[in-house]
Scaffold this active site. Structure first.
Site, PDB file in Angstrom:
ATOM      1  N   LYS A  41      17.511  34.299  66.659  1.00 47.20           N
ATOM      2  CA  LYS A  41      18.036  34.108  65.326  1.00 47.20           C
ATOM      3  C   LYS A  41      18.289  32.636  65.025  1.00 47.20           C
ATOM      4  O   LYS A  41      18.530  32.242  63.896  1.00 47.20           O
ATOM      5  CB  LYS A  41      19.371  34.862  65.201  1.00 47.20           C
ATOM      6  CG  LYS A  41      19.297  36.332  65.470  1.00 47.20           C
ATOM      7  CD  LYS A  41      20.719  36.955  65.326  1.00 47.20           C
ATOM      8  CE  LYS A  41      21.031  37.815  66.480  1.00 47.20           C
ATOM      9  NZ  LYS A  41      22.400  38.385  66.383  1.00 47.20           N
ATOM     10  N   GLY A  42      18.244  31.798  66.045  1.00 44.03           N
ATOM     11  CA  GLY A  42      18.711  30.415  65.948  1.00 44.03           C
ATOM     12  C   GLY A  42      17.983  29.550  64.929  1.00 44.03           C
ATOM     13  O   GLY A  42      18.567  28.625  64.371  1.00 44.03           O
ATOM     14  N   GLU A  96      11.641  26.508  66.329  1.00 41.42           N
ATOM     15  CA  GLU A  96      12.775  26.817  67.217  1.00 41.42           C
ATOM     16  C   GLU A  96      14.009  26.005  66.830  1.00 41.42           C
ATOM     17  O   GLU A  96      13.911  24.968  66.170  1.00 41.42           O
ATOM     18  CB  GLU A  96      12.394  26.483  68.666  1.00 41.42           C
ATOM     19  CG  GLU A  96      12.270  27.670  69.587  1.00 41.42           C
ATOM     20  CD  GLU A  96      13.553  28.423  69.891  1.00 41.42           C
ATOM     21  OE1 GLU A  96      14.483  28.455  69.064  1.00 41.42           O
ATOM     22  OE2 GLU A  96      13.622  28.995  70.991  1.00 41.42           O
ATOM     23  N   ASP A  97      15.163  26.475  67.272  1.00 45.50           N
ATOM     24  CA  ASP A  97      16.390  25.715  67.067  1.00 45.50           C
ATOM     25  C   ASP A  97      16.517  24.599  68.098  1.00 45.50           C
ATOM     26  O   ASP A  97      16.831  23.469  67.764  1.00 45.50           O
ATOM     27  CB  ASP A  97      17.632  26.628  67.090  1.00 45.50           C
ATOM     28  CG  ASP A  97      17.723  27.525  68.334  1.00 45.50           C
ATOM     29  OD1 ASP A  97      16.832  27.455  69.217  1.00 45.50           O
ATOM     30  OD2 ASP A  97      18.687  28.312  68.413  1.00 45.50           O
ATOM     31  N   ASP A 100      15.295  23.529  75.508  1.00 42.27           N
ATOM     32  CA  ASP A 100      16.160  23.136  76.627  1.00 42.27           C
ATOM     33  C   ASP A 100      15.346  23.155  77.920  1.00 42.27           C
ATOM     34  O   ASP A 100      14.662  22.190  78.236  1.00 42.27           O
ATOM     35  CB  ASP A 100      17.373  24.067  76.664  1.00 42.27           C
ATOM     36  CG  ASP A 100      18.395  23.669  77.711  1.00 42.27           C
ATOM     37  OD1 ASP A 100      18.323  22.534  78.219  1.00 42.27           O
ATOM     38  OD2 ASP A 100      19.276  24.483  78.034  1.00 42.27           O
ATOM     39  N   LYS A 128      16.472  18.836  74.034  1.00 45.16           N
ATOM     40  CA  LYS A 128      17.304  18.326  75.134  1.00 45.16           C
ATOM     41  C   LYS A 128      16.363  18.057  76.304  1.00 45.16           C
ATOM     42  O   LYS A 128      16.228  18.896  77.198  1.00 45.16           O
ATOM     43  CB  LYS A 128      18.320  19.403  75.563  1.00 45.16           C
ATOM     44  CG  LYS A 128      19.581  19.457  74.762  1.00 45.16           C
ATOM     45  CD  LYS A 128      20.704  20.196  75.510  1.00 45.16           C
ATOM     46  CE  LYS A 128      20.674  21.681  75.292  1.00 45.16           C
ATOM     47  NZ  LYS A 128      21.964  22.365  75.614  1.00 45.16           N
ATOM     48  N   PHE A 149      26.121  21.265  75.078  1.00 44.47           N
ATOM     49  CA  PHE A 149      25.927  22.572  74.459  1.00 44.47           C
ATOM     50  C   PHE A 149      26.376  22.444  73.008  1.00 44.47           C
ATOM     51  O   PHE A 149      27.507  22.062  72.724  1.00 44.47           O
ATOM     52  CB  PHE A 149      26.725  23.666  75.175  1.00 44.47           C
ATOM     53  CG  PHE A 149      26.250  25.031  74.758  1.00 44.47           C
ATOM     54  CD1 PHE A 149      25.210  25.656  75.422  1.00 44.47           C
ATOM     55  CD2 PHE A 149      26.820  25.665  73.653  1.00 44.47           C
ATOM     56  CE1 PHE A 149      24.749  26.902  75.013  1.00 44.47           C
ATOM     57  CE2 PHE A 149      26.363  26.904  73.243  1.00 44.47           C
ATOM     58  CZ  PHE A 149      25.326  27.527  73.921  1.00 44.47           C
ATOM     59  N   VAL A 150      25.478  22.712  72.092  1.00 44.37           N
ATOM     60  CA  VAL A 150      25.763  22.505  70.671  1.00 44.37           C
ATOM     61  C   VAL A 150      25.700  23.816  69.899  1.00 44.37           C
ATOM     62  O   VAL A 150      25.012  24.758  70.300  1.00 44.37           O
ATOM     63  CB  VAL A 150      24.801  21.472  70.040  1.00 44.37           C
ATOM     64  CG1 VAL A 150      25.050  20.081  70.599  1.00 44.37           C
ATOM     65  CG2 VAL A 150      23.345  21.873  70.247  1.00 44.37           C
ATOM     66  N   ASP A 156      24.192  29.254  68.269  1.00 38.03           N
ATOM     67  CA  ASP A 156      25.408  30.035  68.507  1.00 38.03           C
ATOM     68  C   ASP A 156      25.996  29.789  69.888  1.00 38.03           C
ATOM     69  O   ASP A 156      25.332  29.307  70.799  1.00 38.03           O
ATOM     70  CB  ASP A 156      25.094  31.531  68.393  1.00 38.03           C
ATOM     71  CG  ASP A 156      24.322  32.042  69.606  1.00 38.03           C
ATOM     72  OD1 ASP A 156      23.244  31.479  69.895  1.00 38.03           O
ATOM     73  OD2 ASP A 156      24.815  32.965  70.284  1.00 38.03           O
ATOM     74  N   ARG A 162      26.918  30.229  64.080  1.00 36.98           N
ATOM     75  CA  ARG A 162      25.594  30.033  63.479  1.00 36.98           C
ATOM     76  C   ARG A 162      25.711  29.595  62.028  1.00 36.98           C
ATOM     77  O   ARG A 162      24.817  28.991  61.469  1.00 36.98           O
ATOM     78  CB  ARG A 162      24.787  31.343  63.486  1.00 36.98           C
ATOM     79  CG  ARG A 162      24.386  31.843  64.846  1.00 36.98           C
ATOM     80  CD  ARG A 162      23.346  32.952  64.691  1.00 36.98           C
ATOM     81  NE  ARG A 162      23.215  33.767  65.885  1.00 36.98           N
ATOM     82  CZ  ARG A 162      22.468  33.445  66.937  1.00 36.98           C
ATOM     83  NH1 ARG A 162      21.789  32.312  66.952  1.00 36.98           N
ATOM     84  NH2 ARG A 162      22.400  34.241  67.976  1.00 36.98           N
TER      85      ARG A 162
HETATM   86  P1  IMP Z   1      15.149  27.364  76.988  1.00 41.98           P
HETATM   87  O1  IMP Z   1      14.260  28.514  77.367  1.00 41.98           O
HETATM   88  O2  IMP Z   1      16.090  26.971  78.082  1.00 41.98           O
HETATM   89  O3  IMP Z   1      14.407  26.169  76.437  1.00 41.98           O
HETATM   90  O4  IMP Z   1      16.134  27.964  75.939  1.00 41.98           O
HETATM   91  C1  IMP Z   1      16.107  27.736  74.608  1.00 41.98           C
HETATM   92  C2  IMP Z   1      17.088  28.698  74.016  1.00 41.98           C
HETATM   93  O5  IMP Z   1      18.362  28.621  74.693  1.00 41.98           O
HETATM   94  C3  IMP Z   1      17.365  28.312  72.591  1.00 41.98           C
HETATM   95  O6  IMP Z   1      16.505  29.000  71.734  1.00 41.98           O
HETATM   96  C4  IMP Z   1      18.806  28.705  72.429  1.00 41.98           C
HETATM   97  O7  IMP Z   1      18.881  30.048  72.039  1.00 41.98           O
HETATM   98  C5  IMP Z   1      19.419  28.563  73.790  1.00 41.98           C
HETATM   99  N1  IMP Z   1      20.114  27.274  73.919  1.00 41.98           N
HETATM  100  C6  IMP Z   1      19.799  26.238  74.721  1.00 41.98           C
HETATM  101  N2  IMP Z   1      20.641  25.228  74.577  1.00 41.98           N
HETATM  102  C7  IMP Z   1      21.529  25.598  73.629  1.00 41.98           C
HETATM  103  C8  IMP Z   1      22.673  24.953  73.012  1.00 41.98           C
HETATM  104  O8  IMP Z   1      23.042  23.800  73.287  1.00 41.98           O
HETATM  105  N3  IMP Z   1      23.321  25.684  72.068  1.00 41.98           N
HETATM  106  C9  IMP Z   1      22.965  26.937  71.701  1.00 41.98           C
HETATM  107  N4  IMP Z   1      21.901  27.576  72.248  1.00 41.98           N
HETATM  108  C10 IMP Z   1      21.195  26.912  73.205  1.00 41.98           C
HETATM  109 MG    MG Z   2      17.220  30.398  70.255  1.00 42.96          MG
END
Ligand code: IMP
Ligand code: MG
Length: 173
Positions: A41-42, A96-97, A100, A128, A149-150, A156, A162
């Site tokens: 949903k981000g 994407e939001d 990470d 990030k 963490f944002v 969220d 959100r």
């Molecule tokens: P990845 O697979 O680790 O790249 O995860 C990405 C997903 O993790 C994002 O779509 C977010 O849902 C969640 N996520 C990663 N970092 C944050 C953050 O700082 N705040 C909120 N959600 C995050």
């Molecule tokens: Mg997400």
């Protein structure tokens, strides 16, 4: 845990950057009628603002995934919603939001590649780079941030925040 009093990225900064990204996408996708695929949903607010800032006509579909936080195995991503528009021979932009570790993005890219799009790009509001566990570079990035963490503007913490209009660091009470 709660959002910091001051935003890390203000809504004015987001607005300006979204306009810039839209301008860049307008140039890159002229005559390509891309499909935007927000990751639920981000990416809700980002994709909504971006799609309305674009001049090129876009179609919109959605993807929603659940990652298994408990397991360490890579690629542990379950698809809860997948696009109903056919991606074959289309120009697809995943929205994407935040990027990470890169695991979610890698899984979505792998899955969508199987649908034989004409092109497949990844656009993220936040990046990030310090969190990356799989090698992956987004094609379009709104803002690079340090390892915080944002929350806010779609992002969220346990489904809260959100609805904030800007991006804030989550802090201890
Ligand atoms: P990845 O697979 O680790 O790249 O995860 C990405 C997903 O993790 C994002 O779509 C977010 O849902 C969640 N996520 C990663 N970092 C944050 C953050 O700082 N705040 C909120 N959600 C995050
Ligand atoms: Mg997400």
């Amino acid at each position: 845990m709660r959002p910091s009093d001051q935003p890390l990225i203000t809504s004015a900064q987001i607005r300006t950057r979204v306009e810039q990204l839209a301008k860049q996408l307008d140039e890159d996708y002229v005559d390509h009628d891309p499909i935007l695929i927000p990751v639920l949903k981000g990416a809700l607010h980002f994709a909504s603002d971006l799609s309305r800032a674009l001049r090129v006509p876009v179609e919109i579909d959605f993807v929603r995934v659940r990652s298994y936080a408990g397991t360490q195995s890579s690629g542990s991503v379950e698809f809860l919603v997948t696009p109903t528009i056919s991606l074959r021979d289309r120009h697809v932009i995943i929205v994407e939001d935040i990027l990470d570790t890169g695991r979610t993005a890698a899984e979505i890219l792998r899955r969508f590649q199987d649908d034989h799009p004409a092109s497949l790009k990844f656009c993220t509001l936040l990046d990030k780079p310090s969190g990356r566990l799989v090698e992956l570079k987004a094609d379009y990035v709104g803002f690079e941030i340090d390892d915080h963490f944002v929350v806010g503007y779609g992002l969220d913490y346990e489904e809260a925040y959100r609805d904030l209009p800007d991006v804030r660091i989550l802090i201890e009470d």
